[in-house]
Design a protein around this motif. Structure first.
Motif, PDB file in Angstrom:
ATOM      1  N   ASP A  12     136.655 -36.212 112.677  1.00  0.00           N
ATOM      2  CA  ASP A  12     135.516 -35.396 113.123  1.00  0.00           C
ATOM      3  C   ASP A  12     134.319 -36.268 113.487  1.00  0.00           C
ATOM      4  N   LEU A  13     134.186 -37.413 112.818  1.00  0.00           N
ATOM      5  CA  LEU A  13     133.061 -38.302 113.104  1.00  0.00           C
ATOM      6  C   LEU A  13     133.206 -38.980 114.463  1.00  0.00           C
ATOM      7  N   PHE A  14     134.407 -38.996 115.008  1.00  0.00           N
ATOM      8  CA  PHE A  14     134.660 -39.611 116.317  1.00  0.00           C
ATOM      9  C   PHE A  14     134.434 -38.634 117.469  1.00  0.00           C
ATOM     10  N   ASN A  15     134.037 -37.423 117.167  1.00  0.00           N
ATOM     11  CA  ASN A  15     133.762 -36.444 118.222  1.00  0.00           C
ATOM     12  C   ASN A  15     132.356 -36.663 118.774  1.00  0.00           C
ATOM     13  N   THR A  16     132.058 -35.997 119.885  1.00  0.00           N
ATOM     14  CA  THR A  16     130.734 -36.148 120.491  1.00  0.00           C
ATOM     15  C   THR A  16     129.705 -35.292 119.758  1.00  0.00           C
TER      16      THR A  16
ATOM     17  N   HIS B  11     134.024 -25.883  99.878  1.00  0.00           N
ATOM     18  CA  HIS B  11     133.801 -24.841 100.876  1.00  0.00           C
ATOM     19  C   HIS B  11     134.319 -25.265 102.246  1.00  0.00           C
ATOM     20  N   SER B  12     134.103 -26.528 102.637  1.00  0.00           N
ATOM     21  CA  SER B  12     134.495 -27.011 103.959  1.00  0.00           C
ATOM     22  C   SER B  12     134.832 -28.490 103.883  1.00  0.00           C
ATOM     23  N   GLU B  13     135.692 -28.930 104.798  1.00  0.00           N
ATOM     24  CA  GLU B  13     136.146 -30.317 104.844  1.00  0.00           C
ATOM     25  C   GLU B  13     135.829 -30.941 106.199  1.00  0.00           C
TER      26      GLU B  13
ATOM     27  N   ILE C  23     128.844 -34.115 112.193  1.00  0.00           N
ATOM     28  CA  ILE C  23     129.199 -33.282 111.038  1.00  0.00           C
ATOM     29  C   ILE C  23     128.804 -31.837 111.296  1.00  0.00           C
ATOM     30  N   LYS C  24     127.607 -31.631 111.858  1.00  0.00           N
ATOM     31  CA  LYS C  24     127.181 -30.270 112.208  1.00  0.00           C
ATOM     32  C   LYS C  24     128.140 -29.633 113.215  1.00  0.00           C
ATOM     33  N   ASN C  25     128.572 -30.399 114.195  1.00  0.00           N
ATOM     34  CA  ASN C  25     129.519 -29.881 115.175  1.00  0.00           C
ATOM     35  C   ASN C  25     130.817 -29.451 114.507  1.00  0.00           C
ATOM     36  N   ALA C  26     131.303 -30.271 113.591  1.00  0.00           N
ATOM     37  CA  ALA C  26     132.555 -29.954 112.914  1.00  0.00           C
ATOM     38  C   ALA C  26     132.419 -28.712 112.031  1.00  0.00           C
TER      39      ALA C  26
ATOM     40  N   PRO D 171     122.085 -19.935  98.592  1.00  0.00           N
ATOM     41  CA  PRO D 171     123.470 -20.241  98.223  1.00  0.00           C
ATOM     42  C   PRO D 171     123.846 -21.675  98.540  1.00  0.00           C
ATOM     43  N   LEU D 172     124.547 -22.331  97.605  1.00  0.00           N
ATOM     44  CA  LEU D 172     124.988 -23.706  97.756  1.00  0.00           C
ATOM     45  C   LEU D 172     126.497 -23.755  97.976  1.00  0.00           C
ATOM     46  N   VAL D 173     126.940 -24.661  98.848  1.00  0.00           N
ATOM     47  CA  VAL D 173     128.372 -24.888  99.047  1.00  0.00           C
ATOM     48  C   VAL D 173     128.611 -26.390  99.101  1.00  0.00           C
ATOM     49  N   HIS D 174     129.815 -26.787  98.680  1.00  0.00           N
ATOM     50  CA  HIS D 174     130.184 -28.194  98.737  1.00  0.00           C
ATOM     51  C   HIS D 174     130.993 -28.481  99.996  1.00  0.00           C
ATOM     52  N   THR D 175     130.542 -29.480 100.744  1.00  0.00           N
ATOM     53  CA  THR D 175     131.279 -29.970 101.911  1.00  0.00           C
ATOM     54  C   THR D 175     131.753 -31.379 101.617  1.00  0.00           C
ATOM     55  N   PHE D 176     133.050 -31.597 101.704  1.00  0.00           N
ATOM     56  CA  PHE D 176     133.612 -32.925 101.459  1.00  0.00           C
ATOM     57  C   PHE D 176     133.861 -33.638 102.782  1.00  0.00           C
ATOM     58  N   ILE D 177     133.360 -34.876 102.865  1.00  0.00           N
ATOM     59  CA  ILE D 177     133.584 -35.718 104.038  1.00  0.00           C
ATOM     60  C   ILE D 177     134.430 -36.902 103.572  1.00  0.00           C
ATOM     61  N   THR D 178     135.651 -36.992 104.041  1.00  0.00           N
ATOM     62  CA  THR D 178     136.576 -38.030 103.616  1.00  0.00           C
ATOM     63  C   THR D 178     137.215 -38.679 104.836  1.00  0.00           C
ATOM     64  N   THR D 179     137.937 -39.760 104.585  1.00  0.00           N
ATOM     65  CA  THR D 179     138.623 -40.439 105.683  1.00  0.00           C
ATOM     66  C   THR D 179     139.852 -39.651 106.132  1.00  0.00           C
ATOM     67  N   PHE D 180     140.714 -39.285 105.178  1.00  0.00           N
ATOM     68  CA  PHE D 180     141.988 -38.648 105.526  1.00  0.00           C
ATOM     69  C   PHE D 180     142.152 -37.247 104.950  1.00  0.00           C
TER      70      PHE D 180
END
Length: 477
Positions: free
Chosen positions: A473-477, A466-468, A365-368, A445-454
């Motif tokens: 992305d979870l399949f990356n190294t 703020h970011s998706e 997630i950090k990489n993405a 400062p706060l931002v919302h990051t959404f982690i979804t399947t599609f």
């Protein structure tokens, strides 16, 4: 063969170094049961050992010694008298090793070493004597020990205060596969599954190699789950007791803890666990530490609480599945999973386990997010209900606090299509953001990051994002 090891490249490099070094090496390989410790050693050395012995589970010392003598006879081609003690056994091993040529490292592999240390045995003292009085003075001994009882390996070898203090030259810890590594594994087996199906398989297997080996790559995931979990002789239907009783002495109390955590999806503090199972002090500390070292439970700091108040959650995917869908399931339907696809219970399980998958892949997630090189702190946060202030409570499972002072509040949503934010949900997010600032006294400062399947769909309520991050992305190294 070592070049074909999936996800074990660093460990193979360490074994390379131990082979090439100009001193004797004592290497231990730890990790939960079924993680592939034996497979790693066997494949790396291609089965070529100067001596190999596998400890027997629940065998008495006399039986272990008899089996040791039998193994030594196989390698030395010499009949041995019955060993009365482990000192006798290691003396005989030393005599045999001295007969071998000195041009290469002499490789000794003792698999499941903790099982040899039976009650009242002299195993540890004899091992200390073997290493300190002989092996350590050679320059060509490679002793490799594995053990699923990670706590034993830690206490008796790594933290040994006696003769084995600081004698371990290398420690290798095997973790489950990541999604990327699991995809590579399935690719080698010519599986045609897409990432959505691989992700759901991860929710059952947790990337544990032994469980992946049970998967039939030509069948659908649903058929595999029915075969493994709901057929009378299904391998995962009977796995639970073997998993816990094979690792922990007095396993019942460990099972009590994981069963408790399976009922509290948001996790519990150490104090809460102790109160509910009736344990405290060093006994509770040992239980929690042992479960954590075997990757059955995970600890996450609470935001704003640097030392105390950490949240423990059940993170072993098979255990979560077992308590949710196998334990207590009296159905005789051997296609139970297929017949209940899309049910509320399965959807709830998918949502919960996807959260755990994301938390275990926070590096991806950090990489993405493009912050892989930035210092961060990963935490969780919860606000318990408060009738006095008319608060219903709130929970944020994954928070990433960056060194540049920005804080990502991660929303994790599993769906079989793009996810849409409603007006009601947007209001809940804004209210929770206010509550977070209020309760934590946060000024960053706060931002919302959404982690979804599609990914997210189009909509006017998406301005809060703020970011998706997506499943890919979870399949990356």
């Amino acid at each position: 063969m070592k070049n074909h090891l999936i996800a074990r490249h660093r460990e193979a490099e360490e074994l390379d170094k131990s082979i090439k070094s100009n001193k004797s090496e004592f290497v231990i390989i730890c990790g939960r049961r079924r993680i592939g410790k034996t497979f790693l050693v066997e494949k790396y050395f291609e089965g070529h050992f100067d001596f190999k012995y596998v400890g027997g589970h629940n065998l008495r010392s006399r039986e272990q010694l008899r089996n040791f003598a039998k193994a030594l006879k196989k390698y030395s081609k010499k009949e041995h008298i019955e060993f009365k003690t482990w000192f006798d056994a290691f003396d005989a091993l030393e005599e045999y090793l001295e007969t071998l040529p000195n041009k290469n490292k002499k490789v000794i592999f003792i698999d499941e070493m903790p099982w040899l240390d039976t009650r009242y045995s002299d195993f540890i003292n004899a091992l200390e004597n073997f290493w300190n009085s002989w092996a350590n003075f050679q320059d060509n001994i490679l002793l490799i020990a594995t053990g699923s009882a990670t706590s034993w390996m830690q206490e008796k070898l790594l933290q040994n205060k006696g003769g084995l203090h600081n004698r371990i030259t290398r420690r290798l810890y095997l973790s489950p596969f990541t999604l990327k590594e699991m995809e590579e594994y399935f690719s080698q087996r010519s599986t045609t599954w897409d990432r959505y199906e691989i992700l759901q398989c991860y929710m059952l297997t947790g990337g544990v190699p032994y469980y992946l080996d049970l998967i039939e790559p030509k069948e659908s995931l649903a058929k595999n789950i029915d075969r493994l979990c709901y057929c009378r002789d299904g391998a995962l239907r009977k796995e639970f007791d073997e998993l816990y009783y094979g690792v922990f002495p007095y396993a019942r109390v460990y099972i009590d803890v994981v069963k408790l955590l399976s009922k509290h999806k948001n996790g519990l503090t150490r104090k809460e666990i102790g109160e509910k199972i009736g344990k405290n002090g060093s006994s509770l500390t040992r239980i929690i530490a042992n479960l954590e070292s075997c990757n059955f439970i995970g600890k996450r700091a609470q935001f704003g609480k640097k030392k105390n108040g950490a949240i423990y959650r059940l993170i072993d995917f098979y255990t979560m599945f077992y308590f949710k869908f196998i334990d207590g399931n009296k159905s005789l339907d051997d296609m139970w999973w297929t017949h209940h696809l899309g049910s509320p219970s399965i959807r709830a399980w998918q949502g919960l386990t996807f959260e755990i998958v994301c938390m275990e892949h926070h590096k991806q997630i950090k990489n993405a997010l493009g912050i892989s090189g930035m210092a961060t702190e990963v935490s969780t946060w919860r606000c318990l209900p408060d009738k006095k202030d008319n608060l219903s409570g709130a929970q944020i499972d994954l928070i990433i606090e960056r060194a540049d002072r920005m804080i990502h509040l991660c929303e994790i949503k599993f769906s079989n299509k793009t996810y849409n934010i409603t007006a009601k949900y947007e209001k809940e997010l804004r209210d929770r953001m206010w509550l977070f600032d209020e309760k934590t006294k946060n000024k960053k400062p706060l931002v919302h990051t959404f982690i979804t399947t599609f990914g997210l769909g189009e909509g006017k309520h998406h301005s809060i994002v703020h970011s998706e991050i997506t499943m890919d992305d979870l399949f990356n190294t």
